[in-house]
Design an enzyme around this catalytic site. Structure first.
Site, PDB file in Angstrom:
ATOM      1  N   HIS A   1       0.949  -1.096   0.183  1.00  0.00           N
ATOM      2  CA  HIS A   1      -0.118   0.017  -0.016  1.00  0.00           C
ATOM      3  C   HIS A   1       0.829   1.209  -0.037  1.00  0.00           C
ATOM      4  O   HIS A   1       0.811   2.379  -0.755  1.00  0.00           O
ATOM      5  CB  HIS A   1      -0.929   0.083   1.205  1.00  0.00           C
ATOM      6  N   GLU A   2       1.797   1.497   0.861  1.00  0.00           N
ATOM      7  CA  GLU A   2       2.590   2.675   0.989  1.00  0.00           C
ATOM      8  C   GLU A   2       3.510   2.814  -0.162  1.00  0.00           C
ATOM      9  O   GLU A   2       3.840   3.745  -0.699  1.00  0.00           O
ATOM     10  CB  GLU A   2       3.335   2.444   2.298  1.00  0.00           C
TER      11      GLU A   2
ATOM     12  N   HIS B   1       1.868   4.365  -2.980  1.00  0.00           N
ATOM     13  CA  HIS B   1       1.783   6.116  -2.923  1.00  0.00           C
ATOM     14  C   HIS B   1       3.336   6.317  -3.338  1.00  0.00           C
ATOM     15  O   HIS B   1       3.334   7.302  -3.810  1.00  0.00           O
ATOM     16  CB  HIS B   1       1.653   6.342  -1.381  1.00  0.00           C
TER      17      HIS B   1
ATOM     18  N   HIS C   1       3.276   6.486  -6.987  1.00  0.00           N
ATOM     19  CA  HIS C   1       2.790   7.729  -7.764  1.00  0.00           C
ATOM     20  C   HIS C   1       3.689   8.714  -7.484  1.00  0.00           C
ATOM     21  O   HIS C   1       3.637   9.793  -8.364  1.00  0.00           O
ATOM     22  CB  HIS C   1       1.468   7.927  -6.534  1.00  0.00           C
TER      23      HIS C   1
END
Length: 681
Positions: A469-470, A473, A476
């Site tokens: 998940h991290e 980020h 991105h």
């Protein structure tokens, strides 16, 4: 102090963490804020602007300030100390005042307005035009049009809110680390996995005591709640955990966030009214995808309607199971324990059975392999980059031509003086400078179990999902192709879409083809056995509706307190939370539960009237992933299409347009419901 020797003012790609001391911080920030103010004033005085005279100087000045503040903010979160905290907090008013100064600078606002009406504006790229129009919107939301007295009040509110956010975070950190449970009777450890016992024994050694020590850090707390047979131990841990930073519990009143919550809500409402919004929820949504609080509430209530009946059935199943084991009533500290037992009975799988197959090295290598297959980038660890703690690491990101395009720091383990949770933050954004392209650099932080003795760090599958998940980020931020800071990476992306890439990347943690190289037994090296994999996948949506309504509870509560003007009154926050729970919760916590006092997302983070973003963006991420399900989870063309449409584009276009570019249509909710295991009749 000689500013030339200040490490925070050094013109280096990476912060010299070993050289940064608390006494360097305020002089550096004061100096840079003053420089920024001078640049703002000078820019506003230019009569006829070009992009190079309007946007570029402001971006350069802010970039210097951001790159000095980023390591300070990061160190305050991961190696906190009294001296560091004091000087960090003393800088918050400076930064808040500067933000208000820029947002309310009439001359600069007029310069942007004039530029937006100029002939050159029409020649700009669509991305550049978006930067100008979004900046003008930010000016209006910063109160640039307010009369002088209201402008002054706006600045005071913003400064105080910044202080309150930091206070909330500090008190939560202190409350978490102020309490521990010391055990000397080994019988009380019955049911606990070996990994939890070893970690607790090591924690006791660090404190110079015999036996075992358990703390309120998640890697220590969670195994007790899930596995400890001793109900009294679970209750003791639970009571300490859910009363953190409140007027109740073992440290009652010492780190109490009650007044901070009430003052925060009062000031947010006042801020909204200053800007002529009905409530803070309306103000929060002014820069988001969602059009109104009513639309958000409708979205959340629709999900609740679909999920609550299934959640009630799951709760009834859990109660029947506990009763079959002679346990008549489920207390709050029994839920995780009996849920884990039910899961093991139904699926013959547990986190502890899976943990040996997820050693840190294999998980990191697997994460990199997934990313390389999808997006064509690779990673190289470096040992010549200074870090803040011996456990932190640094990696370069390389493109398909093996050229370095970005970098990131990785800090995975829980420890004292480190804020809980997991997050990505940026150190530097990609932007075009006179020297070329500035490479984006990210901080990726988690709070997992550390290695124990000769054994490597072994992660639960949940922790693997968190890491992915991290990293989503991080990708991105790091894989953007935007050259303008304000739309580079996650900048300029609406808050309720920012979770799209992070939740999207989680999906590969559940795919057999990906798990083949993410998982590897830490001793034998064998991949996750087929039988165990099947059980893990079968258990994926165990109690998924209960988990869904818990997230909806948080989201509805967040929206409710920011829509209700009376929420600031003493006792009202708890009353509103109780009302939300009556409507959607199937597990009603005991009266002493003070969940809101540790809800850092909305009181010390960026999620105020925005926690719904997790579910909102999950509609996008699940639907985006469904294209990979159709075309192959490692289909390179599909991976590159996602890279081009979403990751590369940053905030350069409306997110709905970017999504349509990738998916060929508007987002649909079906994939979210299917992935979440919510049965739709």
């Amino acid at each position: 102090m000689n500013l030339e020797l200040n490490p925070l003012l050094a013109d280096t790609a990476h912060p010299p963490f070993s050289d940064i001391a608390p006494e360097h911080i305020r002089p550096a920030i004061e100096h840079l804020v003053q420089q920024c103010r001078e640049v703002v004033d000078a820019t506003a005085k230019v009569e006829q602007h070009t992009w190079a005279t309007l946007v570029t100087p402001l971006e350069e000045a802010d970039d210097k300030l951001n790159k000095a503040w980023a390591p300070v903010s990061h160190m305050n979160a991961v190696v906190n100390s009294d001296a560091l905290r004091e000087t960090h907090d003393s800088c918050l008013p400076l930064l808040s005042d500067y933000g208000t100064y820029v947002g309310q600078h009439e001359g600069l606002y007029q310069a942007y307005k004039a530029y937006a009406e100029s002939a050159e504006f029409k020649q700009l790229s669509a991305a550049q035009q978006r930067v100008i129009t979004e900046t003008l919107k930010d000016f209006r939301l910063s109160g640039v049009a307010l009369p002088a007295e209201k402008k002054k009040r706006y600045g005071e509110i913003q400064s105080r809110l910044s202080d309150l956010s930091s206070l909330f975070s500090n008190q939560l950190l202190d409350a978490t680390h102020a309490w521990h449970c010391h055990i000397t009777d080994e019988q009380r450890l019955s049911g606990l996995p070996e990994s939890a016992r070893i970690a607790a024994a090591n924690a006791a050694k660090e404190r110079g005591v015999e036996g075992w020590v358990f703390t309120l850090d998640i890697p220590s707390y969670l195994p007790v709640m899930m596995y400890a047979d001793d109900s009294a131990l679970r209750e003791e841990m639970y009571r300490a955990f859910v009363t953190r930073a409140s007027e109740l519990g073992p440290n009652a009143g010492e780190f109490d966030n009650t007044k901070i919550i009430e003052e925060t809500l009062a000031l947010r409402q006042e801020l909204a009214e200053l800007l002529e919004f009905e409530n803070y929820a309306e103000l929060s949504l002014a820069n988001k995808m969602a059009e109104s609080p009513a639309q958000v509430m409708s979205f959340l209530n629709d999900l609740a309607e679909r999920s609550v009946p299934q959640a009630q059935r799951e709760r009834a199943e859990l109660e029947a199971f506990a009763q079959s084991l002679g346990h008549k009533e489920l207390a709050a500290w029994d839920i995780a324990y009996f849920s884990e037992k039910l899961k093991q009975e139904a699926y013959e799988v547990s986190d502890e059975m899976l943990r040996p197959y997820f050693p840190e090295h294999s998980v990191i290598e697997g994460l990199f392999t997934v990313t390389e297959k999808l997006f064509g980038v690779s990673f190289t660890e470096r040992d010549d980059v200074d870090v803040w703690h011996k456990d932190a690491r640094y990696f370069d990101v390389l493109d398909e031509n093996k050229q370095v395009i970005a970098g990131f720091y990785l800090d995975l383990y829980a420890r004292g003086k480190k804020r809980g949770g997991a997050w990505m933050a940026d150190h530097a954004v990609r932007r075009r400078t006179q020297q070329g392209i500035q490479k984006p650099i990210a901080y990726l932080t988690c709070n997992f179990n550390s290695p124990q003795g000769d054994q490597p760090a072994l992660f639960t599958h949940d922790e693997v999902v968190t890491l992915f998940h991290e990293f989503g980020h991080g990708l991105h931020h790091m894989l953007t192709q935007m050259d303008i800071a304000s739309i580079s990476g996650i900048n300029g992306v609406p808050w309720d879409a920012v979770e799209l890439p992070s939740q999207f990347l989680e999906n590969w943690c559940w795919e057999e083809e990906a798990l083949a190289f993410i998982s590897k037994h830490h001793e034998s090296g064998e991949a996750l056995p087929e039988a165990l994999l099947e059980k893990m996948l079968a258990a994926r949506n165990f109690q998924s509706a209960m988990q869904m309504v818990r997230q909806l509870e948080f989201s509805l509560f967040d929206m409710a307190i920011h829509m209700d003007k009376a929420a600031r009154a003493p006792g009202q926050v708890q009353a509103i939370l109780n009302k939300v729970r009556e409507k959607v919760a199937v597990v009603i916590p005991p009266e002493f539960n003070r969940f809101q006092h540790s809800f850092g997302h909305i009181f010390a983070g960026g999620y105020a009237a925005g926690y719904y973003s997790y579910k909102w963006a999950e509609v996008l991420s699940a639907d985006a992933f469904s294209r990979f399900e159709e075309e192959g989870i490692f289909n390179q063309e599909t991976g590159r299409a996602f890279l081009d449409a979403i990751l590369s584009a940053g905030g350069s276009q409306d997110i709905v347009e970017l999504f349509r570019k990738f998916r060929g249509r508007d987002p649909e909710i079906g994939a979210l419901l299917r992935h979440s295991g919510i049965q739709t009749a």
